[in-house]
Design a protein around this motif. Structure first.
Motif, mmCIF file in Angstrom:
data_model
loop_
_atom_site.group_PDB
_atom_site.id
_atom_site.type_symbol
_atom_site.label_atom_id
_atom_site.label_comp_id
_atom_site.label_asym_id
_atom_site.label_seq_id
_atom_site.Cartn_x
_atom_site.Cartn_y
_atom_site.Cartn_z
ATOM 1 N N ILE A 104 43.409 33.550 48.269
ATOM 2 C CA ILE A 104 42.848 33.544 46.914
ATOM 3 C C ILE A 104 43.849 34.133 45.929
ATOM 4 O O ILE A 104 44.127 33.559 44.872
ATOM 5 C CB ILE A 104 41.519 34.326 46.872
ATOM 6 C CG1 ILE A 104 40.443 33.606 47.679
ATOM 7 C CG2 ILE A 104 41.054 34.517 45.434
ATOM 8 C CD1 ILE A 104 39.140 34.378 47.805
ATOM 9 N N LEU A 105 44.411 35.289 46.273
ATOM 10 C CA LEU A 105 45.317 35.973 45.356
ATOM 11 C C LEU A 105 46.664 35.266 45.230
ATOM 12 O O LEU A 105 47.250 35.239 44.146
ATOM 13 C CB LEU A 105 45.505 37.417 45.815
ATOM 14 C CG LEU A 105 44.323 38.337 45.493
ATOM 15 C CD1 LEU A 105 44.429 39.659 46.227
ATOM 16 C CD2 LEU A 105 44.239 38.573 43.995
ATOM 17 N N VAL A 106 47.162 34.713 46.324
ATOM 18 C CA VAL A 106 48.403 33.942 46.228
ATOM 19 C C VAL A 106 48.210 32.775 45.270
ATOM 20 O O VAL A 106 49.068 32.482 44.416
ATOM 21 C CB VAL A 106 48.845 33.444 47.616
ATOM 22 C CG1 VAL A 106 49.979 32.430 47.482
ATOM 23 C CG2 VAL A 106 49.288 34.606 48.491
ATOM 24 N N ASN A 107 47.076 32.104 45.371
ATOM 25 C CA ASN A 107 46.770 30.990 44.483
ATOM 26 C C ASN A 107 46.659 31.456 43.031
ATOM 27 O O ASN A 107 47.178 30.800 42.114
ATOM 28 C CB ASN A 107 45.463 30.335 44.935
ATOM 29 C CG ASN A 107 45.179 29.047 44.196
ATOM 30 O OD1 ASN A 107 46.025 28.164 44.121
ATOM 31 N ND2 ASN A 107 43.987 28.937 43.644
ATOM 32 N N VAL A 108 46.009 32.591 42.816
ATOM 33 C CA VAL A 108 45.845 33.117 41.460
ATOM 34 C C VAL A 108 47.202 33.479 40.859
ATOM 35 O O VAL A 108 47.473 33.196 39.685
ATOM 36 C CB VAL A 108 44.913 34.347 41.476
ATOM 37 C CG1 VAL A 108 44.939 35.057 40.124
ATOM 38 C CG2 VAL A 108 43.492 33.932 41.810
ATOM 39 N N VAL A 109 48.068 34.112 41.643
ATOM 40 C CA VAL A 109 49.402 34.475 41.151
ATOM 41 C C VAL A 109 50.187 33.232 40.740
ATOM 42 O O VAL A 109 50.795 33.189 39.658
ATOM 43 C CB VAL A 109 50.174 35.274 42.222
ATOM 44 C CG1 VAL A 109 51.641 35.408 41.833
ATOM 45 C CG2 VAL A 109 49.565 36.655 42.409
ATOM 46 N N VAL A 110 50.175 32.217 41.589
ATOM 47 C CA VAL A 110 50.917 30.987 41.275
ATOM 48 C C VAL A 110 50.364 30.325 40.016
ATOM 49 O O VAL A 110 51.120 29.848 39.162
ATOM 50 C CB VAL A 110 50.865 30.015 42.470
ATOM 51 C CG1 VAL A 110 51.485 28.675 42.101
ATOM 52 C CG2 VAL A 110 51.584 30.613 43.672
ATOM 53 N N ILE A 111 49.039 30.318 39.876
ATOM 54 C CA ILE A 111 48.421 29.698 38.701
ATOM 55 C C ILE A 111 48.817 30.426 37.427
ATOM 56 O O ILE A 111 49.203 29.812 36.422
ATOM 57 C CB ILE A 111 46.887 29.681 38.845
ATOM 58 C CG1 ILE A 111 46.472 28.657 39.901
ATOM 59 C CG2 ILE A 111 46.217 29.344 37.508
ATOM 60 C CD1 ILE A 111 44.991 28.698 40.228
ATOM 61 N N THR A 112 48.734 31.755 37.437
ATOM 62 C CA THR A 112 49.045 32.519 36.224
ATOM 63 C C THR A 112 50.508 32.386 35.824
ATOM 64 O O THR A 112 50.843 32.450 34.639
ATOM 65 C CB THR A 112 48.708 34.010 36.425
ATOM 66 O OG1 THR A 112 49.393 34.518 37.578
ATOM 67 C CG2 THR A 112 47.209 34.205 36.595
ATOM 68 N N ILE A 113 51.383 32.189 36.807
ATOM 69 C CA ILE A 113 52.805 31.984 36.494
ATOM 70 C C ILE A 113 53.045 30.552 36.029
ATOM 71 O O ILE A 113 53.790 30.307 35.068
ATOM 72 C CB ILE A 113 53.680 32.303 37.713
ATOM 73 C CG1 ILE A 113 53.596 33.803 38.051
ATOM 74 C CG2 ILE A 113 55.135 31.901 37.460
ATOM 75 C CD1 ILE A 113 54.326 34.187 39.323
ATOM 76 N N ALA A 114 52.382 29.595 36.676
ATOM 77 C CA ALA A 114 52.644 28.177 36.402
ATOM 78 C C ALA A 114 52.192 27.765 35.004
ATOM 79 O O ALA A 114 52.873 26.971 34.334
ATOM 80 C CB ALA A 114 51.965 27.310 37.449
ATOM 81 N N ILE A 115 51.040 28.270 34.550
ATOM 82 C CA ILE A 115 50.545 27.852 33.226
ATOM 83 C C ILE A 115 50.729 28.942 32.178
ATOM 84 O O ILE A 115 50.092 28.931 31.129
ATOM 85 C CB ILE A 115 49.081 27.388 33.288
ATOM 86 C CG1 ILE A 115 48.160 28.487 33.809
ATOM 87 C CG2 ILE A 115 48.921 26.167 34.132
ATOM 88 C CD1 ILE A 115 46.707 28.069 33.838
#
Length: 214
Positions: A104-115
């Protein structure tokens, strides 16, 4: 696989860290903060409500609106966050909560960086580090899962024929999906099917040989 010396060093490090009251308090704080951060936001998703009031004219607002419109997937995200948070709050299940929070957190980190969330990646990376601390805290459980006990009987390995068959079959399936997505060269359908059939035949042959004791 780690050497015996490395395992003993990790065991000793974990045992030493767990003796410090400050480390235990840090672990408790990480569990509470992660649970408090995700249970309310997860509940919003679980109830089918929007997570943000930002308009779709922004990349962040458009992203969350697209996920919200999926309906069932939006609720699934919320359920996962709520369950992980509740597991963290119960000492007997805190380890499983930390394991569930990792993807969950790995996905959240990638999302916040990507957008390009302004400033948010700092917070999400800190959350990920807190979760990694929780996983490291429970090293003995990871050790039991990841390290094979040499005293246990070892299952007889697969033959080279069967391994080659599985690899060939997997390659043919991957090639099929590449072709479906328009990545592979045109006119390769027959080759892909042929490779899959050959791979399947190799696996079945290996099974028959194993059953006959050859």
């Amino acid at each position: 696989m780690p050497t015996d010396e490395a395992l003993r060093a990790l065991d000793a490090l974990n045992a030493r860290v767990m003796q410090y009251p400050a480390a235990a308090r840090l672990t408790l704080m990480c569990r509470i903060l992660l649970a408090v951060a995700f249970i309310p936001t997860g509940s919003v998703k679980l109830m089918g409500e929007r997570f943000t009031s930002l308009g779709v004219n922004t990349s962040v607002g458009a992203f969350f609106e697209a996920m919200y419109q999926t309906g069932a997937y939006w609720r699934f995200l919320g359920l996962s966050q709520v369950v992980a948070g509740l597991l963290l709050l119960i000492p007997a299940t805190a380890f499983y909560g930390a394991v569930l929070f990792l993807p969950i957190l790995v996905n959240v980190v990638v999302i916040t960086i990507a957008i390009e969330f302004t400033g948010t990646p700092v917070i999400t990376v800190a959350m990920l580090l807190a979760n990694l601390w929780l996983l490291a805290w429970d090293w003995p459980r990871w050790r039991a899962v990841l390290i094979t006990d040499s005293s246990r009987p070892v299952v007889r390995g697969w033959s080279r024929l069967e391994r080659a068959g599985w690899l060939l079959g997997a390659a043919s399936v991957a090639a099929f999906f590449f072709a479906v997505r328009g990545v592979a060269l045109q006119g390769t359908a027959g080759v892909v099917v042929g490779l899959g059939v050959i791979g399947g035949a190799m696996v079945v042959t290996a099974w028959v040989r194993a059953a006959r004791g050859r």
